[in-house]
Write a protein that holds these residues in place. Sequence first.
Motif, PDB file in Angstrom:
ATOM      1  N   ASP A 114      61.944  30.061 -33.809  1.00 32.89           N
ATOM      2  CA  ASP A 114      61.686  30.671 -32.569  1.00 32.89           C
ATOM      3  C   ASP A 114      61.418  29.765 -31.487  1.00 32.89           C
ATOM      4  N   LEU A 115      61.026  28.467 -31.872  1.00 28.46           N
ATOM      5  CA  LEU A 115      60.753  27.634 -30.713  1.00 28.46           C
ATOM      6  C   LEU A 115      61.865  27.441 -29.641  1.00 28.46           C
ATOM      7  N   MET A 116      61.687  27.197 -28.385  1.00 30.23           N
ATOM      8  CA  MET A 116      62.619  27.333 -27.260  1.00 30.23           C
ATOM      9  C   MET A 116      63.642  25.966 -27.684  1.00 30.23           C
ATOM     10  N   PRO A 117      64.920  26.133 -27.970  1.00 31.84           N
ATOM     11  CA  PRO A 117      65.858  24.889 -28.381  1.00 31.84           C
ATOM     12  C   PRO A 117      65.461  23.465 -27.708  1.00 31.84           C
ATOM     13  N   ALA A 118      65.363  23.804 -26.029  1.00 26.84           N
ATOM     14  CA  ALA A 118      65.295  22.506 -25.572  1.00 26.84           C
ATOM     15  C   ALA A 118      63.828  21.705 -25.682  1.00 26.84           C
ATOM     16  N   ILE A 119      63.033  22.728 -25.889  1.00 26.78           N
ATOM     17  CA  ILE A 119      61.742  22.045 -26.179  1.00 26.78           C
ATOM     18  C   ILE A 119      61.560  21.648 -27.503  1.00 26.78           C
ATOM     19  N   ARG A 120      61.938  22.409 -28.392  1.00 28.69           N
ATOM     20  CA  ARG A 120      62.175  21.756 -29.879  1.00 28.69           C
ATOM     21  C   ARG A 120      62.588  20.640 -30.039  1.00 28.69           C
ATOM     22  N   SER A 121      63.954  20.449 -29.328  1.00 23.22           N
ATOM     23  CA  SER A 121      64.438  19.004 -29.334  1.00 23.22           C
ATOM     24  C   SER A 121      63.881  17.950 -28.531  1.00 23.22           C
ATOM     25  N   ALA A 122      63.093  18.281 -27.718  1.00 24.60           N
ATOM     26  CA  ALA A 122      62.432  17.318 -26.996  1.00 24.60           C
ATOM     27  C   ALA A 122      61.220  16.815 -27.661  1.00 24.60           C
ATOM     28  N   VAL A 123      60.485  17.223 -28.760  1.00 19.15           N
ATOM     29  CA  VAL A 123      59.546  16.973 -29.555  1.00 19.15           C
ATOM     30  C   VAL A 123      59.889  16.583 -31.077  1.00 19.15           C
ATOM     31  N   SER A 124      61.456  16.492 -31.157  1.00 19.73           N
ATOM     32  CA  SER A 124      61.829  16.251 -32.630  1.00 19.73           C
ATOM     33  C   SER A 124      62.404  14.880 -32.685  1.00 19.73           C
ATOM     34  N   MET A 125      62.550  14.513 -34.000  1.00 16.39           N
ATOM     35  CA  MET A 125      63.697  13.278 -34.150  1.00 16.39           C
ATOM     36  C   MET A 125      64.301  13.479 -35.558  1.00 16.39           C
ATOM     37  N   ASP A 126      65.638  13.365 -35.461  1.00 16.00           N
ATOM     38  CA  ASP A 126      66.367  13.551 -36.933  1.00 16.00           C
ATOM     39  C   ASP A 126      66.016  15.105 -37.410  1.00 16.00           C
ATOM     40  N   ASP A 127      66.068  15.861 -36.267  1.00 19.95           N
ATOM     41  CA  ASP A 127      65.613  17.238 -36.646  1.00 19.95           C
ATOM     42  C   ASP A 127      64.179  17.576 -37.562  1.00 19.95           C
ATOM     43  N   LYS A 128      63.365  16.708 -37.321  1.00 19.27           N
ATOM     44  CA  LYS A 128      62.133  16.847 -37.840  1.00 19.27           C
ATOM     45  C   LYS A 128      61.070  17.076 -36.604  1.00 19.27           C
ATOM     46  N   LEU A 129      60.378  17.756 -36.848  1.00 23.03           N
ATOM     47  CA  LEU A 129      59.347  18.166 -35.656  1.00 23.03           C
ATOM     48  C   LEU A 129      58.094  17.198 -35.842  1.00 23.03           C
ATOM     49  N   PHE A 130      57.936  16.467 -34.874  1.00 26.56           N
ATOM     50  CA  PHE A 130      56.801  15.334 -34.612  1.00 26.56           C
ATOM     51  C   PHE A 130      55.518  15.806 -33.570  1.00 26.56           C
ATOM     52  N   ALA A 131      55.849  16.880 -33.109  1.00 23.67           N
ATOM     53  CA  ALA A 131      54.797  17.444 -32.103  1.00 23.67           C
ATOM     54  C   ALA A 131      55.052  18.990 -32.110  1.00 23.67           C
ATOM     55  N   ALA A 132      54.115  19.732 -31.999  1.00 26.96           N
ATOM     56  CA  ALA A 132      54.169  21.272 -31.833  1.00 26.96           C
ATOM     57  C   ALA A 132      53.949  21.836 -30.506  1.00 26.96           C
ATOM     58  N   PRO A 133      54.826  22.225 -29.849  1.00 25.13           N
ATOM     59  CA  PRO A 133      54.368  22.837 -28.209  1.00 25.13           C
ATOM     60  C   PRO A 133      53.489  23.636 -28.261  1.00 25.13           C
ATOM     61  N   PHE A 134      52.449  23.626 -27.244  1.00 29.95           N
ATOM     62  CA  PHE A 134      51.204  24.306 -27.031  1.00 29.95           C
ATOM     63  C   PHE A 134      51.730  25.425 -25.937  1.00 29.95           C
ATOM     64  N   TYR A 135      51.906  24.737 -24.805  1.00 30.11           N
ATOM     65  CA  TYR A 135      52.880  25.474 -23.629  1.00 30.11           C
ATOM     66  C   TYR A 135      53.863  24.624 -22.993  1.00 30.11           C
ATOM     67  N   ALA A 136      54.926  25.240 -22.268  1.00 30.87           N
ATOM     68  CA  ALA A 136      55.896  24.399 -21.941  1.00 30.87           C
ATOM     69  C   ALA A 136      56.068  24.841 -20.534  1.00 30.87           C
ATOM     70  N   GLU A 137      56.810  24.004 -19.754  1.00 32.85           N
ATOM     71  CA  GLU A 137      56.518  24.231 -18.133  1.00 32.85           C
ATOM     72  C   GLU A 137      58.073  23.671 -17.474  1.00 32.85           C
ATOM     73  N   SER A 138      58.217  24.238 -16.513  1.00 30.87           N
ATOM     74  CA  SER A 138      59.032  23.567 -15.385  1.00 30.87           C
ATOM     75  C   SER A 138      58.295  23.729 -14.270  1.00 30.87           C
ATOM     76  N   SER A 139      58.836  23.432 -13.155  1.00 35.50           N
ATOM     77  CA  SER A 139      58.136  23.602 -11.996  1.00 35.50           C
ATOM     78  C   SER A 139      58.990  24.689 -10.907  1.00 35.50           C
TER      79      SER A 139
END
Length: 437
Positions: A114-139
């Motif tokens: 359910d995580l936003m694909p772009a955000i999930r990708s940004a905090v993953s490596m080799d398809d493993k989650l290494f940080a879990a997004p609490f909130y995401a933003e643009s400007s």
Amino acid sequence: MKRVTGAALCALLAGGVTFSANAETKLTIATVNNGDMIRMQKLTDDFTSKNPDISLEWVTLEENTLRQRVTTDIATKGGQYDIMTIGTYEAPIWAKKGWLAPLDKLGADYDIDDLMPAIRSAVSMDDKLFAAPFYAESSMMMYRKDLFEKAGVSINGRLTWDQTLDIAKKLHDPDNGVYGICLRGKAGWGENMALITTMGNAYGARLFDENWNPTFDSAEWKNALSMYVDILGNYGPPGATSNGFNENLSLFNSGKCGMWIDATVAASFVSNPKESTVADKVGFTEAPCAVTCTGANWLWAWSLGIPTGSQKVEAAQKFIAWATSKDYLELVASKEGWANVPPGTRMSLYQNPKYLEAAPFADETLLAIDSADPINSTMKPKPYVGVQFAAIPEFQGIGTAVGQQFSAALAGSSTVDEVLAAAQSSTDRTMRKAGYY
């Protein structure tokens, strides 16, 4: 192990000694002093009541200080923190260095898909989650509809920075405590540089060319920085070099800003009548463009990660699963209303009619996040990933140094040409020393 007899146990109890069935695990959490994080701390009784064997100790820091402290601690294996609040810049770099524990035990009901694909990708490596997004933003731009109407200004399509400058002139009324525009002026790679780099992108600039040479000596950067100094120096509040996200949020909420271009996460605070004196007068639109709209708004997520040095990984994953779950969004909604839940991380939030009805900024936030592309964020080709930063270890130091130089231009202690030359020189030295060329 020495055995305690029944008689001895009775004697110990009679002497006032008590035993706990489960030894308490204390998690030390380093976090940023933003509104959503402060709110999370107030709601953690929900977590500790469900996990009585876990206690929480918070270390809440200003953004620049947080980055310095957690970077130093994790790089030196200091072990001060069990959970760190980090961003989309640190997560992939630190995961690659082996500094972060993989988040592989968040529970069957966590719904990672359910995580936003772009955000999930940004905090993953080799398809493993290494940080879990609490909130995401643009400007995006937040603006005073009443002041726009009074000045005869209307928005028809996405504004340019030239148009934004013209509007700032019309709205600027310092004698009555209203400044045309509020922008980040506080130096830091995640403070003023976050905004100025997106302005650079909009003017066709990039941080590095295809061969990793810095490009601060380009005409595009001169155009972008000149606009920044002009608009904020002449039509912003006094002392703007001290203003970051929190300071500008306070100014806007007290009615002192005609416009404010900053993180989409601010939308819930400026439209909350409990916090904002102008809540019913706020409009939302996209961040300005210039010669292009590519890269004109940033992409970021504050996320929770676990340093590999922590001895409390299991307990830390329990907390992270709680704080970044769909159930947490429901909890915030029940206490604070749907408009105040942490935005930008879960697709289901933007399919929730309760949220869409309560949050007039939801569509603009989603539009901004979806349009921010870390791969294709500049008009000319670039070798780095990132919109408002370059995802290389050296950028933290580069961005901080350049941010200080840009702040000097805003303060008037150096000219735009002087600070761009200094930025070019210092960044060139860093990249040569690091062996990029």
